[in-house]
Design a protein around this motif. Structure first.
Motif, PDB file in Angstrom:
ATOM      1  N   VAL A   1      -4.041  -6.249   6.101  1.00 59.39           N
ATOM      2  CA  VAL A   1      -4.790  -6.472   4.863  1.00 59.39           C
ATOM      3  C   VAL A   1      -5.049  -5.148   4.150  1.00 59.39           C
ATOM      4  O   VAL A   1      -4.903  -5.043   2.928  1.00 59.39           O
ATOM      5  N   THR A   2      -5.402  -4.125   4.910  1.00 62.06           N
ATOM      6  CA  THR A   2      -5.660  -2.809   4.321  1.00 62.06           C
ATOM      7  C   THR A   2      -4.399  -2.235   3.685  1.00 62.06           C
ATOM      8  O   THR A   2      -4.438  -1.718   2.564  1.00 62.06           O
ATOM      9  N   LEU A   3      -3.288  -2.330   4.391  1.00 58.20           N
ATOM     10  CA  LEU A   3      -2.017  -1.841   3.854  1.00 58.20           C
ATOM     11  C   LEU A   3      -1.635  -2.590   2.584  1.00 58.20           C
ATOM     12  O   LEU A   3      -1.198  -1.980   1.594  1.00 58.20           O
ATOM     13  N   ASN A   4      -1.811  -3.903   2.592  1.00 53.71           N
ATOM     14  CA  ASN A   4      -1.512  -4.714   1.400  1.00 53.71           C
ATOM     15  C   ASN A   4      -2.392  -4.276   0.226  1.00 53.71           C
ATOM     16  O   ASN A   4      -1.917  -4.116  -0.906  1.00 53.71           O
ATOM     17  N   GLY A   5      -3.662  -4.059   0.497  1.00 57.00           N
ATOM     18  CA  GLY A   5      -4.581  -3.612  -0.555  1.00 57.00           C
ATOM     19  C   GLY A   5      -4.232  -2.242  -1.102  1.00 57.00           C
ATOM     20  O   GLY A   5      -4.248  -2.011  -2.313  1.00 57.00           O
ATOM     21  N   TRP A   6      -3.892  -1.310  -0.210  1.00 55.08           N
ATOM     22  CA  TRP A   6      -3.532   0.040  -0.658  1.00 55.08           C
ATOM     23  C   TRP A   6      -2.230   0.046  -1.442  1.00 55.08           C
ATOM     24  O   TRP A   6      -2.058   0.839  -2.378  1.00 55.08           O
ATOM     25  N   ALA A   7      -1.295  -0.822  -1.073  1.00 53.02           N
ATOM     26  CA  ALA A   7      -0.052  -0.925  -1.843  1.00 53.02           C
ATOM     27  C   ALA A   7      -0.356  -1.376  -3.270  1.00 53.02           C
ATOM     28  O   ALA A   7       0.216  -0.852  -4.235  1.00 53.02           O
ATOM     29  N   LEU A   8      -1.268  -2.323  -3.410  1.00 53.13           N
ATOM     30  CA  LEU A   8      -1.659  -2.782  -4.749  1.00 53.13           C
ATOM     31  C   LEU A   8      -2.361  -1.681  -5.528  1.00 53.13           C
ATOM     32  O   LEU A   8      -2.119  -1.504  -6.725  1.00 53.13           O
ATOM     33  N   ILE A   9      -3.220  -0.935  -4.857  1.00 55.38           N
ATOM     34  CA  ILE A   9      -3.919   0.170  -5.514  1.00 55.38           C
ATOM     35  C   ILE A   9      -2.910   1.218  -5.981  1.00 55.38           C
ATOM     36  O   ILE A   9      -3.020   1.745  -7.097  1.00 55.38           O
ATOM     37  N   ALA A  10      -1.921   1.512  -5.157  1.00 52.62           N
ATOM     38  CA  ALA A  10      -0.893   2.499  -5.531  1.00 52.62           C
ATOM     39  C   ALA A  10      -0.098   2.020  -6.743  1.00 52.62           C
ATOM     40  O   ALA A  10       0.179   2.807  -7.664  1.00 52.62           O
ATOM     41  N   MET A  11       0.272   0.723  -6.747  1.00 56.42           N
ATOM     42  CA  MET A  11       1.029   0.191  -7.894  1.00 56.42           C
ATOM     43  C   MET A  11       0.192   0.203  -9.166  1.00 56.42           C
ATOM     44  O   MET A  11       0.688   0.573 -10.237  1.00 56.42           O
ATOM     45  N   LEU A  12      -1.088  -0.176  -9.061  1.00 56.81           N
ATOM     46  CA  LEU A  12      -1.956  -0.168 -10.234  1.00 56.81           C
ATOM     47  C   LEU A  12      -2.172   1.253 -10.733  1.00 56.81           C
ATOM     48  O   LEU A  12      -2.150   1.503 -11.943  1.00 56.81           O
ATOM     49  N   SER A  13      -2.341   2.185  -9.815  1.00 59.21           N
ATOM     50  CA  SER A  13      -2.508   3.595 -10.205  1.00 59.21           C
ATOM     51  C   SER A  13      -1.260   4.129 -10.900  1.00 59.21           C
ATOM     52  O   SER A  13      -1.362   4.820 -11.921  1.00 59.21           O
ATOM     53  N   ALA A  14      -0.099   3.809 -10.342  1.00 63.17           N
ATOM     54  CA  ALA A  14       1.154   4.251 -10.964  1.00 63.17           C
ATOM     55  C   ALA A  14       1.306   3.649 -12.354  1.00 63.17           C
ATOM     56  O   ALA A  14       1.699   4.343 -13.299  1.00 63.17           O
ATOM     57  N   MET A  15       0.970   2.373 -12.480  1.00 67.04           N
ATOM     58  CA  MET A  15       1.082   1.722 -13.781  1.00 67.04           C
ATOM     59  C   MET A  15       0.132   2.364 -14.795  1.00 67.04           C
ATOM     60  O   MET A  15       0.522   2.648 -15.933  1.00 67.04           O
ATOM     61  N   ALA A  16      -1.104   2.614 -14.382  1.00 74.06           N
ATOM     62  CA  ALA A  16      -2.077   3.241 -15.282  1.00 74.06           C
ATOM     63  C   ALA A  16      -1.633   4.652 -15.671  1.00 74.06           C
ATOM     64  O   ALA A  16      -1.758   5.049 -16.834  1.00 74.06           O
ATOM     65  N   LEU A  17      -1.096   5.396 -14.724  1.00 72.59           N
ATOM     66  CA  LEU A  17      -0.616   6.752 -14.999  1.00 72.59           C
ATOM     67  C   LEU A  17       0.558   6.733 -15.977  1.00 72.59           C
ATOM     68  O   LEU A  17       0.596   7.510 -16.932  1.00 72.59           O
ATOM     69  N   ILE A  18       1.502   5.839 -15.751  1.00 74.69           N
ATOM     70  CA  ILE A  18       2.681   5.752 -16.623  1.00 74.69           C
ATOM     71  C   ILE A  18       2.281   5.349 -18.036  1.00 74.69           C
ATOM     72  O   ILE A  18       2.686   5.975 -19.020  1.00 74.69           O
ATOM     73  N   VAL A  19       1.467   4.302 -18.149  1.00 75.43           N
ATOM     74  CA  VAL A  19       1.058   3.820 -19.476  1.00 75.43           C
ATOM     75  C   VAL A  19       0.174   4.856 -20.168  1.00 75.43           C
ATOM     76  O   VAL A  19       0.347   5.139 -21.365  1.00 75.43           O
ATOM     77  N   GLY A  20      -0.753   5.457 -19.432  1.00 75.79           N
ATOM     78  CA  GLY A  20      -1.621   6.497 -20.017  1.00 75.79           C
ATOM     79  C   GLY A  20      -0.835   7.693 -20.503  1.00 75.79           C
ATOM     80  O   GLY A  20      -1.080   8.219 -21.594  1.00 75.79           O
ATOM     81  N   THR A  21       0.119   8.139 -19.698  1.00 72.82           N
ATOM     82  CA  THR A  21       0.976   9.260 -20.100  1.00 72.82           C
ATOM     83  C   THR A  21       1.791   8.909 -21.338  1.00 72.82           C
ATOM     84  O   THR A  21       1.922   9.723 -22.260  1.00 72.82           O
ATOM     85  N   ASN A  22       2.318   7.698 -21.369  1.00 74.61           N
ATOM     86  CA  ASN A  22       3.118   7.263 -22.510  1.00 74.61           C
ATOM     87  C   ASN A  22       2.282   7.232 -23.787  1.00 74.61           C
ATOM     88  O   ASN A  22       2.736   7.676 -24.851  1.00 74.61           O
ATOM     89  N   ILE A  23       1.068   6.730 -23.695  1.00 74.35           N
ATOM     90  CA  ILE A  23       0.178   6.688 -24.873  1.00 74.35           C
ATOM     91  C   ILE A  23      -0.151   8.105 -25.329  1.00 74.35           C
ATOM     92  O   ILE A  23      -0.103   8.417 -26.528  1.00 74.35           O
ATOM     93  N   THR A  24      -0.484   8.967 -24.374  1.00 75.05           N
ATOM     94  CA  THR A  24      -0.814  10.353 -24.712  1.00 75.05           C
ATOM     95  C   THR A  24       0.365  11.045 -25.393  1.00 75.05           C
ATOM     96  O   THR A  24       0.206  11.713 -26.423  1.00 75.05           O
TER      97      THR A  24
END
Length: 175
Positions: free
Chosen positions: A9-32
């Protein structure tokens, strides 16, 4: 077994956190970049879309564990306790069959798409469509881990399961 489940469960949760973080970083960088340099990353929207697909399929099992999916319990509530257990067992069995079918269909679909590539990232679509069989496989594992308490008591794992607590379905007994 409990440690293995917690790690899963922890690994599954951290994988989701990593994907959400990557998505936020990519979209934020693109907007900037778009507003500071008038240029954007040509692959950012595509990468964010594929990360969202993976998050959806990868997170469905965690939501299932806590009873977060839509549930209509009118029929179950109208049944006696034994009937409720039988109905919940039938639901688990039906879900397992459906999830297994979707793993097979997702795998076949991903295999058919392996030679096509995405427009911007040039990744084989196999990696995008693999989210479906992987996600439904995770759903099967999560369902198997919560099946017994769900069938016997109508309860789900709580988000703060460290205390060993459960959340009860409306109309279900807790015990």
């Amino acid at each position: 077994m409990k440690r293995l489940e917690t790690a899963f469960v922890t690994l599954n949760g951290w994988a989701l956190i990593a994907m959400l973080s990557a998505m936020a970083l990519i979209v934020g960088t693109n907007i900037t970049l778009r507003y500071t340099t008038s240029h954007s990353l040509p692959w950012a929207d595509e990468a964010a879309r594929y990360l969202m697909i993976w998050m959806t399929f990868g997170g469905a099992g965690l939501v299932l564990r806590t009873g977060g999916h839509v549930a209509i319990t009118n029929l179950q509530d109208a049944l006696p306790a034994t009937g409720q257990k039988i109905m919940r067992a039938a639901i688990v069995l039906g879900l397992l069959v459906f999830f297994g079918f979707m793993v097979q269909v997702g795998y076949q679909y991903a295999q058919r798409m392996q030679y096509q590539v995405t427009p911007a990232l040039r990744l084989p679509f196999l990696y995008v469509y693999a989210a479906m069989p992987v996600g439904f496989s995770l759903l099967i594992l999560h369902l198997l881990l919560i099946a017994r308490p769900f069938i016997t008591a109508g309860s789900y794992k709580r988000l703060d399961d460290a205390e060993g607590g459960t959340a009860t379905l409306p109309g279900g007994a807790n015990g």
